[in-house]
Design an enzyme around this catalytic site. Structure first.
Site, short mmCIF file in Angstrom:
data_model
loop_
_atom_site.label_atom_id
_atom_site.label_comp_id
_atom_site.label_asym_id
_atom_site.label_seq_id
_atom_site.Cartn_x
_atom_site.Cartn_y
_atom_site.Cartn_z
N TYR A 12 -6.44 -8.90 11.27
CA TYR A 12 -5.72 -8.77 12.54
C TYR A 12 -5.60 -9.58 13.41
O TYR A 12 -6.71 -8.77 14.24
CB TYR A 12 -5.22 -7.32 12.09
CG TYR A 12 -5.12 -6.69 10.92
CD1 TYR A 12 -3.75 -6.54 10.03
CD2 TYR A 12 -5.71 -5.97 9.93
CE1 TYR A 12 -3.12 -5.83 9.42
CE2 TYR A 12 -5.70 -5.51 8.77
CZ TYR A 12 -4.38 -5.34 8.53
OH TYR A 12 -4.15 -4.34 7.11
N GLN A 19 2.53 -5.82 5.74
CA GLN A 19 2.08 -5.49 4.26
C GLN A 19 3.66 -6.06 4.62
O GLN A 19 4.35 -6.64 4.94
CB GLN A 19 1.67 -4.73 4.37
CG GLN A 19 1.25 -3.85 4.62
CD GLN A 19 0.41 -2.59 3.88
OE1 GLN A 19 0.62 -1.99 3.17
NE2 GLN A 19 -0.85 -2.31 4.73
N GLU A 77 -6.21 -8.69 3.64
CA GLU A 77 -5.49 -8.37 4.56
C GLU A 77 -5.66 -8.97 6.06
O GLU A 77 -6.25 -9.41 6.81
CB GLU A 77 -5.67 -7.13 5.06
CG GLU A 77 -5.48 -6.39 4.08
CD GLU A 77 -5.76 -4.63 4.36
OE1 GLU A 77 -5.76 -4.25 5.67
OE2 GLU A 77 -6.05 -4.20 3.54
N GLU A 129 0.90 -0.96 0.06
CA GLU A 129 0.16 0.02 0.50
C GLU A 129 0.68 1.66 0.12
O GLU A 129 2.11 1.31 0.69
CB GLU A 129 -0.92 -0.29 1.27
CG GLU A 129 -1.87 1.28 1.33
CD GLU A 129 -2.66 1.29 3.32
OE1 GLU A 129 -3.14 0.30 3.34
OE2 GLU A 129 -3.96 2.32 2.72
N ASN A 187 -12.14 -1.40 -0.86
CA ASN A 187 -11.93 -1.63 0.11
C ASN A 187 -11.83 -2.16 1.62
O ASN A 187 -12.86 -0.40 2.00
CB ASN A 187 -9.98 -1.52 0.10
CG ASN A 187 -9.29 -1.66 1.91
OD1 ASN A 187 -8.90 -3.00 2.24
ND2 ASN A 187 -9.28 -1.09 2.55
N GLU A 188 -12.48 -2.75 2.73
CA GLU A 188 -12.90 -2.65 4.21
C GLU A 188 -13.76 -1.20 4.00
O GLU A 188 -14.10 -0.31 4.30
CB GLU A 188 -11.64 -1.23 4.76
CG GLU A 188 -11.01 -2.53 5.59
CD GLU A 188 -10.41 -1.84 6.66
OE1 GLU A 188 -9.52 -0.91 7.35
OE2 GLU A 188 -9.18 -3.17 6.74
O1 AHR Z 1 -2.52 -2.64 6.57
C1 AHR Z 1 -2.86 -0.96 7.37
C2 AHR Z 1 -4.49 -0.46 6.83
O2 AHR Z 1 -5.48 -1.51 7.83
C3 AHR Z 1 -4.76 -0.78 5.68
O3 AHR Z 1 -4.75 0.35 4.82
C4 AHR Z 1 -6.40 -1.13 5.85
O4 AHR Z 1 -7.12 -1.59 5.08
C5 AHR Z 1 -6.59 -1.71 7.25
O5 AHR Z 1 -7.80 -1.06 7.87
#
Ligand code: AHR
Length: 531
Positions: A279, A380, A330, A62, A209-210
């Site tokens: 995450y 990432q 992610e 990103e 995204n999200e």
């Molecule tokens: O990976 C960092 C951020 O985490 C990304 O931009 C987003 O999609 C997520 O919330």
């Protein structure tokens, strides 16, 4: 935890592995009084799950902090060795990961990104504010530079389109710019003028995204309406498009069900992949944590298992034939600030042995669900959250997680097989309560006569003696690769890049059952030749 006792246990395990014999290991108490019991892994060679797509070993890059600028892009004039502005060492390392996918340009950045900003002569591109911080985004790295990166690394691109602040028209013209054959349309001609005659043939497109958060704060129903608009009458220009809808925040099945309820209320828009993000956060700090926090972090990572099962079940209520697969685009650890190597690199964190075990157990989870997961992208690639690489100027290092991804490569394209693992759980304390975590878990896959078994052993102190039993097969030869360290927070740095690296030894077992010892806190790959 005593480092001395861990060191002793590691030596014991290593000696056992080298001798290929059965060591007698005392059943000392586990982290909270667990007794070690007989542990076994039965490989069901005939019980196959599906082919492990290399795409589940994929990555994410990103425009944030130091990922693109410094991590990937140093510029053609840089003193840092580069190919057309792209960091040469990174290319060499990414090539080692196999034919995987890289998602770009975000993340949250994607829903603010206008692709036309990143084409044409570099010095004439508009300068904007970055999405994440009030820093200038020079747009020096755009569609052509990303494609150059993918081609140099031999990876497949995955573009995330702007639903948040962009339009359906803008998205559809990006697809045309990338995929239309030279001479077919004006946009294809513009691509040729900008240096790429051959279409980019982009298959993977993320539609936002999200969308529940930084991608527009949509309700699932409103996002579904947008999704319909964006994907209606979208030509692929000869490329079979794989369209990905933004899924929930973690395992939010209500978001999934509401989106798909809307999706089925009228004509269904084409969706190939459904993309939840998960995450596993942090417990403590990237490098400072207790034994309990070690287990708690692994336990949080292990919630991926339930997420996959629950999301799959929810999808099946609307898509009975399960044509739509999961894309976990992610995932990874997210530790608090404090271990960044460059303060300008937002979210950069040092990855240690614990992060490597998180990576390994997550990849094993994907392998075990190879029939459900089409792609997964750790967040990432470089200089950020759960990164495989850290780079700053001319310095570069591969983290322990990189070694896990490389160790797991033999699974790519092989047939995942079912395992039956018998091992007592370990107990730990978190939030004032006692919890249980698996002690040994893993995945297996077969290609021709090669069986690959990857195992994660979570116990911080004791080795685990494991009987590996093959149902419907025999082992001719075995080789063992181990990633571990006597320190749970061991990590690789620019000055000491080889602190946590895998070590391979030949084994001696053969037949229907072999034995091996997993050192404490380790990731182990067994390469077995079948007789
Ligand atoms: O990976 C960092 C951020 O985490 C990304 O931009 C987003 O999609 C997520 O919330």
């Amino acid at each position: 935890m005593s480092q001395l006792s861990r060191r002793g246990a590691l030596k014991k395990a290593a000696a056992f592995v080298a001798a290929g014999a059965v060591a007698s290991i005392r059943s000392d108490s586990g982290p909270a009084g667990e007794q070690s019991a007989s542990m076994s892994v039965t490989v069901q060679l005939k019980d196959t799950i599906s082919t492990v797509k290399p795409a589940i070993y994929s990555h994410f890059a990103e425009h944030i902090g130091g990922v693109i600028y410094d991590g990937i892009w140093v510029g053609p004039e840089s003193k840092v060795p580069n190919i057309d502005g792209i960091r040469r060492t990174l290319i060499e390392y990414v090539r080692r990961l196999g034919r995987v996918v890289v998602r770009w340009p975000g993340g949250c950045f994607a829903d603010k990104y206008h692709w036309r900003d990143g084409i044409g002569p570099r010095d004439q591109r508009p300068r904007r504010f970055g999405r994440w911080k009030e820093v200038t985004e020079p747009n020096h790295f755009g569609t052509h530079e990303f494609m150059r990166f993918c081609r140099l690394c031999n990876v497949e691109p995955y573009f995330a389109a702007n639903v948040g602040t962009g339009s359906a028209e803008e998205f559809q013209s990006w697809v045309e710019y990338c995929n239309a054959p030279a001479g077919a349309t004006t946009l294809a001609g513009e691509r040729v003028k900008n240096g790429d005659e051959k279409p980019f043939a982009i298959r993977y497109w993320g539609v936002g995204n999200e969308s529940w958060g930084c991608g527009g704060k949509f309700t699932p129903e409103d996002y579904c309406r947008e999704y319909r608009k964006f994907t209606e009458w979208l030509p692929g220009y000869g490329v079979p498009l794989y369209l990905i809808a933004a899924g929930p925040d973690g395992n939010n099945t209500e978001w999934t069900r509401r989106f798909f309820k809307k999706w089925t209320d009228f004509a269904r828009a084409p969706i190939s992949g459904w993309a939840p993000h998960y995450y596993c956060g942090t417990t403590g700090h990237a490098l400072k944590f207790t034994d309990d926090q070690w287990y708690e972090q692994l336990d949080k990572a292990n919630r991926m298992e339930k997420l996959i099962v629950d999301q799959w079940t929810a999808l099946g209520e609307f898509d009975r034939e399960h044509k739509i697969k999961l894309i976990i685009d992610e995932w990874g650890c997210w530790h608090p600030p404090g271990t960044e190597i460059n303060r300008e690199h937002l979210f950069e964190q040092m990855g240690c042995l614990r992060d490597a075990l998180v990576a390994a157990l997550t990849l094993d989870t994907f392998n075990r669900h190879a029939d459900k997961v089409d792609m997964a992208n750790v967040a990432q690639l470089v200089n950020n959250l759960h990164s495989l690489f850290l780079a700053d100027g001319d310095r570069f290092v591969a983290t322990p997680s990189f070694h896990v991804f490389e160790m797991y490569k033999p699974h790519h394209g092989a047939k995942a097989v079912k395992l039956d693992v018998q091992a007592p759980a370990v107990t730990f304390r978190a939030g004032g309560k006692e919890h249980k975590l698996f002690r040994v878990a893993g995945s297996g896959s077969v290609r021709d006569k090669a069986l690959t078994l990857t195992l994660v052993h979570t116990h911080v102190r004791e080795p685990a003696e494991i009987r590996i039993h093959l149902r419907d097969g025999k082992v001719d030869s075995v080789r063992q690769t181990v990633l571990t360290h006597e320190k749970l927070n061991a990590h690789n740095t620019f000055d000491e890049p080889n602190v946590v690296v895998p070590k391979t030894t030949e084994g001696k077992g053969s037949g229907e059952e072999i034995r091996c010892v997993l050192p404490p806190a380790s990731v182990v790959r067994l390469d077995m030749r079948l007789g």
